[in-house]
Design an enzyme around this catalytic site. Structure first.
Site, mmCIF file in Angstrom:
data_model
loop_
_atom_site.group_PDB
_atom_site.id
_atom_site.type_symbol
_atom_site.label_atom_id
_atom_site.label_comp_id
_atom_site.label_asym_id
_atom_site.label_seq_id
_atom_site.Cartn_x
_atom_site.Cartn_y
_atom_site.Cartn_z
ATOM 1 N N GLY A 209 1.458 -3.529 9.549
ATOM 2 C CA GLY A 209 2.148 -2.549 8.174
ATOM 3 C C GLY A 209 1.943 -1.456 8.625
ATOM 4 O O GLY A 209 1.996 -1.353 9.202
ATOM 5 N N ASN A 210 2.313 -0.332 7.677
ATOM 6 C CA ASN A 210 2.125 0.610 7.443
ATOM 7 C C ASN A 210 1.491 1.491 6.197
ATOM 8 O O ASN A 210 1.362 1.144 5.292
ATOM 9 C CB ASN A 210 3.634 1.252 7.660
ATOM 10 C CG ASN A 210 4.727 0.615 6.590
ATOM 11 O OD1 ASN A 210 4.449 1.459 5.372
ATOM 12 N ND2 ASN A 210 6.004 0.136 7.111
ATOM 13 N N HIS A 211 1.535 2.697 6.107
ATOM 14 C CA HIS A 211 0.819 3.303 5.186
ATOM 15 C C HIS A 211 2.150 3.672 4.452
ATOM 16 O O HIS A 211 1.042 4.626 2.914
ATOM 17 C CB HIS A 211 0.214 4.373 5.874
ATOM 18 C CG HIS A 211 -1.294 4.145 6.635
ATOM 19 N ND1 HIS A 211 -1.825 3.831 6.658
ATOM 20 C CD2 HIS A 211 -0.871 4.807 7.971
ATOM 21 C CE1 HIS A 211 -2.870 4.222 7.557
ATOM 22 N NE2 HIS A 211 -1.333 4.221 8.515
ATOM 23 N N SER A 212 3.077 3.376 3.276
ATOM 24 C CA SER A 212 3.588 3.393 2.398
ATOM 25 C C SER A 212 2.988 3.336 1.218
ATOM 26 O O SER A 212 2.411 1.851 1.168
ATOM 27 C CB SER A 212 5.175 2.456 3.560
ATOM 28 O OG SER A 212 6.082 2.425 2.091
ATOM 29 N N ALA A 276 9.553 1.175 3.711
ATOM 30 C CA ALA A 276 9.255 1.594 5.234
ATOM 31 C C ALA A 276 9.112 -0.189 5.975
ATOM 32 O O ALA A 276 8.137 -0.379 5.597
ATOM 33 C CB ALA A 276 7.790 2.379 5.063
#
Length: 402
Positions: A209-212, A276
């Site tokens: 995943g990502n930090h969005s 994102a």
């Protein structure tokens, strides 16, 4: 939206008439001009004096006052009103106005009104469910009137079910929103917004995943809704609350976001892709949790479908597509290339190098670039203020396409 608006509030004979007092207070607090008309039966449930004091206007019941000899002009009232709300409306009055019967001042004003009409029914569940009542409701809706649907709960009869008048706060909010849609610059436009991250499964418990946080997309949804647009928000995993009057579709993976976007894109006038979305996902997802048996783990990744490019290739002449570019090097060049490659009308560039801006924070610093090459750089602002700046850019683009 209600400040200075002329509101005629019709009150019918129902136990729910006691809620009209709070409704009047809320309308007056919102700085609306309120004129109340009661049916003859309504005065048995709440006094005209109470509503007169709260509205700061005399309450009207009869077309002709035999004591003063004054006649109330229902035509003038119908023309004066910016909105007519009948709350509560009883089954009896519902039947009357749906069939054009006119035997009291309220029904006469209804037939004379040229403004939007809202009706909030209140009755027992069997009366509400009766085919004749439902037929009357459909008839009123076919005339363009707006239903503020009754709620489910405890009724005056002691039964539980649908038939409770909507709460005054809900009625005022609904009225504000619909008047906003009528007068706002994006009234009648459909806006599709994506927000948040996507999670690409590795096994049943792990993901890439990502930090969005989704904050930028949710701020955009709130701002565009307030401009009158019908907003659909497609959101990846986030704990954020859905903005008022925004339709939300929850997704997890890039594939799910692609499907949701594809299903809603054709009807959208404006698409804003602020999510994102993961560029890669595991080629194979393990059926069971991967054990920590080895010192290292190699994942075979494959590209996800480029949603923005896919939809950009299908863009109609009158559609607007807005993309986001989060860059760390050669920011402007990369953003401009993305704008052209994906057939966008506008791209929003932000950089992780800008102090105070980024994924999880409440602020952002952007540069906008449109398809004509026009660039504008904004100062660091709250994400809500950034969303307003983006909305103004979109409105400018929209005016050029019309």
């Amino acid at each position: 939206m209600l400040k200075g608006q002329n509101i005629v509030l019709g009150v019918c004979g129902s136990i729910a008439a006691y809620k009209s007092a709070l409704l009047v207070r809320l309308l007056v607090k919102a700085q609306a001009n309120v004129q109340i008309i009661m049916t003859p039966d309504a005065v048995n449930f709440i006094t005209p004096l109470t509503l007169s004091v709260l509205s700061k206007n005399p309450v009207l019941v009869d077309s002709f006052d035999s004591k003063s000899g004054v006649w109330t002009n229902h035509v003038e009232l119908g023309l004066w009103a910016d909105a007519l709300i009948i709350a509560p409306i009883s089954a009896n009055s519902l039947a009357k106005i749906s069939n054009g019967l006119c035997d009291n001042l309220l029904t006469a004003v209804y037939l004379s009104a040229r403004c939007p009409v809202y009706f909030a029914p209140a009755m027992d569940l069997d009366m509400w469910a009766h085919p004749s009542t439902q037929t009357n409701v459909k008839q009123l809706l076919s005339y363009g009137n707006k239903l503020i649907a009754p709620a489910n709960g405890e009724l005056a009869s002691g039964l539980e079910g649908e038939g409770r008048m909507a709460e005054p706060e809900e009625i005022v909010q609904y009225l504000s929103n619909t008047l906003l849609e009528t007068n706002a610059p994006l009234s009648g436009k459909k806006v599709l917004i994506t927000a948040g991250p996507t999670y690409e499964a590795i096994d049943p418990v792990r993901f890439i995943g990502n930090h969005s946080s989704g904050k930028m997309g949710f701020a955009l949804a709130e701002v565009f809704q307030k401009l009158g647009a019908k907003v659909t928000l497609i959101s990846g995993p986030t704990s954020l609350s859905t903005p008022n009057c925004v339709s939300r579709i929850n997704i997890t993976s890039a594939a799910e976001m692609l499907q949701a976007c594809s299903e809603n894109f054709e009807e959208a006038d404006i698409l804003i892709m602020s999510a994102a979305v993961a560029d890669y996902r595991p080629k194979e997802v393990a059926a069971d949790k991967i054990k920590k048996d080895e010192d290292s783990l190699i994942l075979d990744l494959e590209k996800t479908t480029d949603i923005l490019k896919t939809l950009g290739a299908k863009k109609r002449e009158n559609q607007i597509i807005v993309g986001f570019a989060l860059e760390t090097t050669n920011e402007l060049a990369n953003a401009e290339a993305k704008l052209k490659r994906k057939n966008l009308d506008l791209i929003i560039l932000n950089s992780l190098k800008d102090e105070g801006a980024g994924f999880a924070g409440d602020q952002n610093k952007i540069t906008t670039i449109d398809s004509s090459g026009n660039k504008q750089t904004f100062d660091l602002k709250s994400k809500v203020e950034v969303a307003k700046d983006i909305a103004q850019e979109v409105l400018s683009l929209l005016s050029k396409k019309q």
